[in-house]
Design an enzyme around this catalytic site. Structure first.
Site, PDB file in Angstrom:
ATOM      1  N   TYR A 285      -2.051  -0.210  10.105  1.00 52.79           N
ATOM      2  CA  TYR A 285      -2.120  -0.791   8.759  1.00 52.79           C
ATOM      3  C   TYR A 285      -0.892  -0.385   7.955  1.00 52.79           C
ATOM      4  O   TYR A 285      -0.274  -1.217   7.265  1.00 52.79           O
ATOM      5  CB  TYR A 285      -3.396  -0.313   8.080  1.00 52.79           C
ATOM      6  CG  TYR A 285      -3.537  -0.680   6.620  1.00 52.79           C
ATOM      7  CD1 TYR A 285      -3.941  -1.953   6.228  1.00 52.79           C
ATOM      8  CD2 TYR A 285      -3.301   0.271   5.625  1.00 52.79           C
ATOM      9  CE1 TYR A 285      -4.081  -2.281   4.889  1.00 52.79           C
ATOM     10  CE2 TYR A 285      -3.451  -0.047   4.284  1.00 52.79           C
ATOM     11  CZ  TYR A 285      -3.844  -1.323   3.916  1.00 52.79           C
ATOM     12  OH  TYR A 285      -3.992  -1.636   2.592  1.00 52.79           O
TER      13      TYR A 285
ATOM     14  N   SER B  73       0.845  -1.191   0.000  1.00 51.36           N
ATOM     15  CA  SER B  73       0.000   0.000   0.000  1.00 51.36           C
ATOM     16  C   SER B  73       0.880   1.240   0.000  1.00 51.36           C
ATOM     17  O   SER B  73       1.972   1.229   0.587  1.00 51.36           O
ATOM     18  CB  SER B  73      -0.902   0.016   1.242  1.00 51.36           C
ATOM     19  OG  SER B  73      -1.566   1.266   1.365  1.00 51.36           O
TER      20      SER B  73
END
Length: 248
Positions: free
Chosen positions: A157, A143
């Site tokens: 995250y 990501s």
């Protein structure tokens, strides 16, 4: 020639489903893992079948060792795996780290990092030539958050995905001589249900215009990067993560 067989975790929704359809168009047969949404899994299976590919869907929780074992065992029954897309992941929550429940922090790391490690381990054990495999490609879906840190939204995250980037770099060097390329793709803000699932359905509309290209990405755009990395055109690419984030 035998059609390549590729396993995609989290392969029936969002980016995973787009990857499955793109690889089907490239002549891959697919084994798609999913955890919860059986309706979406069946819909994706039918769509991939309509694209002319063989497709098997398997319910398995890849954040758990037994779930990973179950998924790869089913894939072995289908054929010899030569590609794995390590895609399963979720943010699960939006908010500052200090306000995020401990169990959510733990689950986020378990799914996005521990699960990715377990899948990567199984992929090497399946594809490495020294272990009887045919070689292949492992694509880890990271990501853009891994380098931005996502303050105020999901630091846990971002930290887990930074670990995925390290996994790509280190494992690529570890298995290069064994016929396995390890690469990564780091999407930015993308039009999927990941944001609604985490409690902020309007996040794409909020963040998309802040991207230099002025919009959120589409799952198919990420899938294009995955397909290229898995193909012969990227045969000299390993140990690197390709950012697909609109300039952010």
């Amino acid at each position: 020639m035998t059609r390549p067989l590729t396993l995609v975790t989290g392969g029936t929704r969002g980016i995973g489903a787009a990857v499955a359809l793109r690889l089907a168009a490239e002549g891959h047969d697919l084994v798609l893992g999913f955890r919860q949404d059986a309706g979406a899994a069946e819909e994706c299976r039918l769509a991939v079948g309509d694209a002319g590919a063989g497709c098997h869907v398997v319910r398995a929780d890849v954040s758990r060792p037994d779930g990973v074992d179950q998924l790869f065992a089913r894939a072995a029954e289908v054929g010899r795996v030569t590609g794995v897309v390590n895609n399963a992941g979720a943010t699960l929550h939006v908010g500052p780290l200090a306000d995020t429940p401990v169990d959510v922090v733990e689950e986020t790391v378990r799914l996005n990092l521990t699960g990715a490690l377990l899948v990567a381990r199984a992929a090497v054990r399946t594809m490495a030539r020294s272990r009887g495999g045919a070689g292949g490609v492992l694509v880890n879906i990271s990501s853009g958050a891994a380098t931005l840190g996502s303050p105020g939204e999901y630091v846990q995250y971002a930290a887990a995905k930074a670990g995925v980037d390290a996994l790509t770099l280190g494992l690529a060097q570890e298995v290069a001589a064994d016929g396995v390329r390890v690469v990564g793709v780091a999407p930015g803000i993308v039009e999927t249900r990941i944001h609604a699932d985490a409690g902020e359905p309007g996040r794409v509309d909020r963040v998309g215009p802040l991207v230099p290209l002025g919009r959120a990405g589409r799952p198919a755009e990420v899938a294009e990067a995955v397909a290229w990395l898995m193909g012969d055109a990227a045969s000299y690419v390993t140990g690197t993560t390709l950012r697909v984030a609109g300039g952010r």
